[in-house]
Design a protein around this motif. Structure first.
Motif, PDB file in Angstrom:
ATOM      1  N   LEU A  11       0.841  -1.149   0.013  1.00 10.72           N
ATOM      2  CA  LEU A  11      -0.058   0.077   0.000  1.00 10.72           C
ATOM      3  C   LEU A  11       0.986   1.224   0.093  1.00 10.72           C
ATOM      4  N   ILE A  12       1.852   1.318   0.714  1.00 12.47           N
ATOM      5  CA  ILE A  12       2.788   2.353   0.895  1.00 12.47           C
ATOM      6  C   ILE A  12       3.401   2.759  -0.775  1.00 12.47           C
ATOM      7  N   ILE A  13       3.981   1.556  -1.104  1.00  9.19           N
ATOM      8  CA  ILE A  13       4.532   1.646  -2.655  1.00  9.19           C
ATOM      9  C   ILE A  13       3.594   2.381  -3.391  1.00  9.19           C
ATOM     10  N   THR A  14       2.283   1.796  -3.284  1.00 11.47           N
ATOM     11  CA  THR A  14       1.315   2.081  -4.366  1.00 11.47           C
ATOM     12  C   THR A  14       1.046   3.702  -4.190  1.00 11.47           C
ATOM     13  N   LEU A  15       1.086   3.921  -2.632  1.00 15.17           N
ATOM     14  CA  LEU A  15       0.383   5.174  -2.572  1.00 15.17           C
ATOM     15  C   LEU A  15       1.466   6.269  -3.166  1.00 15.17           C
ATOM     16  N   VAL A  16       2.548   5.988  -2.906  1.00 13.29           N
ATOM     17  CA  VAL A  16       4.016   6.850  -3.587  1.00 13.29           C
ATOM     18  C   VAL A  16       3.654   7.089  -5.071  1.00 13.29           C
ATOM     19  N   ALA A  17       3.567   5.853  -5.533  1.00 11.85           N
ATOM     20  CA  ALA A  17       3.408   6.024  -7.129  1.00 11.85           C
ATOM     21  C   ALA A  17       2.133   6.717  -7.512  1.00 11.85           C
ATOM     22  N   LEU A  18       1.038   6.518  -6.790  1.00 14.72           N
ATOM     23  CA  LEU A  18      -0.079   7.012  -7.041  1.00 14.72           C
ATOM     24  C   LEU A  18      -0.186   8.608  -6.949  1.00 14.72           C
ATOM     25  N   LYS A  19       0.710   9.343  -5.605  1.00 14.31           N
ATOM     26  CA  LYS A  19       0.955  10.517  -5.646  1.00 14.31           C
ATOM     27  C   LYS A  19       1.592  11.191  -6.621  1.00 14.31           C
TER      28      LYS A  19
END
Length: 269
Positions: free
Chosen positions: A234-242
């Motif tokens: 979720l953290i990796i996806t959150l960074v990419a999404l931002k």
């Protein structure tokens, strides 16, 4: 403007694809025996992933088909979803900060205590209503029966690195001083006053230590381990999404600037 809209549409494709690891994480949690019995984290994760997928698709349509109001909806809705995802990541980190195993004498596996975990997690298993449902679900799995097939001798079992859930639910606590017969059958000592869990242990294969605090603690330790793994995704996806969202905002702003400039040129000429 057309080129900018195509860029926005392409960026939104990436945002839509980023929903896949979020949904996949929720599905992975659902397939874990403990999470499928507790049902706390997986559905918020799955629902959040589906919402990101839907909003991303709206952004793709708005970008390629040049629908400004749909792009505005995408930017606002995606920002809200990013904030919700960030909040979920922080929440999971906070509730899993506490709780670790304790070394038992001459044992490779760890043992767990309910009071070591966060208050929020403890409340999920302390009420008899909630725990009876979880307990019935856990006892219907083969996690304890499988130990009897894997470990025949006492030393093999004591050297095993079993899961926290198996440690808490499938055997009595080590401090009780029970004598090993097989992983799920133990001879009770004369004095069982070391811990209340010692009195709750039963050699009945549908009972075992499912009513023990050690089982509740083992469940929370298992949840902590799996939630931490899920949180990394979720953290990796959150960074990419931002990052994708910021690029999308810049592209949208450039598209609006280009549109205003073209209108100005047409009015001037």
């Amino acid at each position: 403007m057309a080129m900018s809209n195509n860029v926005i549409g392409a960026i939104n494709i990436v945002a839509t694809l980023l929903s896949i690891p979020i949904i996949g994480t929720g599905i992975w949690l659902t397939n874990q025996a403990d999470n499928s019995c507790v049902k706390i984290l997986q559905w918020p994760v799955i629902i959040l992933g589906i919402l990101i997928l839907v909003v991303g698709l709206a952004g793709i349509v708005g970008g390629f088909w040049r629908i400004p109001w749909l792009l505005v909806f995408y930017l606002v809705a995606m920002l809200i979803l990013i904030v919700l995802l960030a909040s979920l990541v922080i929440f999971v980190y906070m509730v899993t900060m506490r709780g670790s195993g304790h070394v038992a004498p001459s044992r490779s596996y760890l043992e767990y205590r309910l009071d070591d975990f966060s208050g929020w997690l403890r409340r999920r298993v302390r009420s008899s209503y909630k725990w009876d449902r979880i307990r019935n679900c856990l006892s219907s799995t083969s996690m304890c029966a499988g130990l009897n097939q894997s470990y025949r001798s006492a030393q093999d079992f004591f050297d095993a690195r079993i899961s926290p859930l198996q440690s808490g639910c499938c055997k009595p606590p080590t401090q009780c001083g029970f004598t090993f017969v097989n992983p799920t059958y133990w001879i009770s000592p004369i004095d069982t006053a070391a811990d209340m869990d010692c009195l709750l242990w039963s050699n009945e294969q549908i009972q075992l230590c499912y009513g023990c605090n050690s089982c509740k603690a083992g469940l929370l330790a298992n949840l902590k381990r799996e939630w931490r793994r899920a949180n990394i995704i979720l953290i990796i996806t959150l960074v990419a999404l931002k990052i994708v969202y910021v690029i999308g905002c810049c592209a949208f702003r450039n598209a609006k600037t280009e549109d205003l400039f073209n209108r100005y040129k047409q009015g001037y000429t």
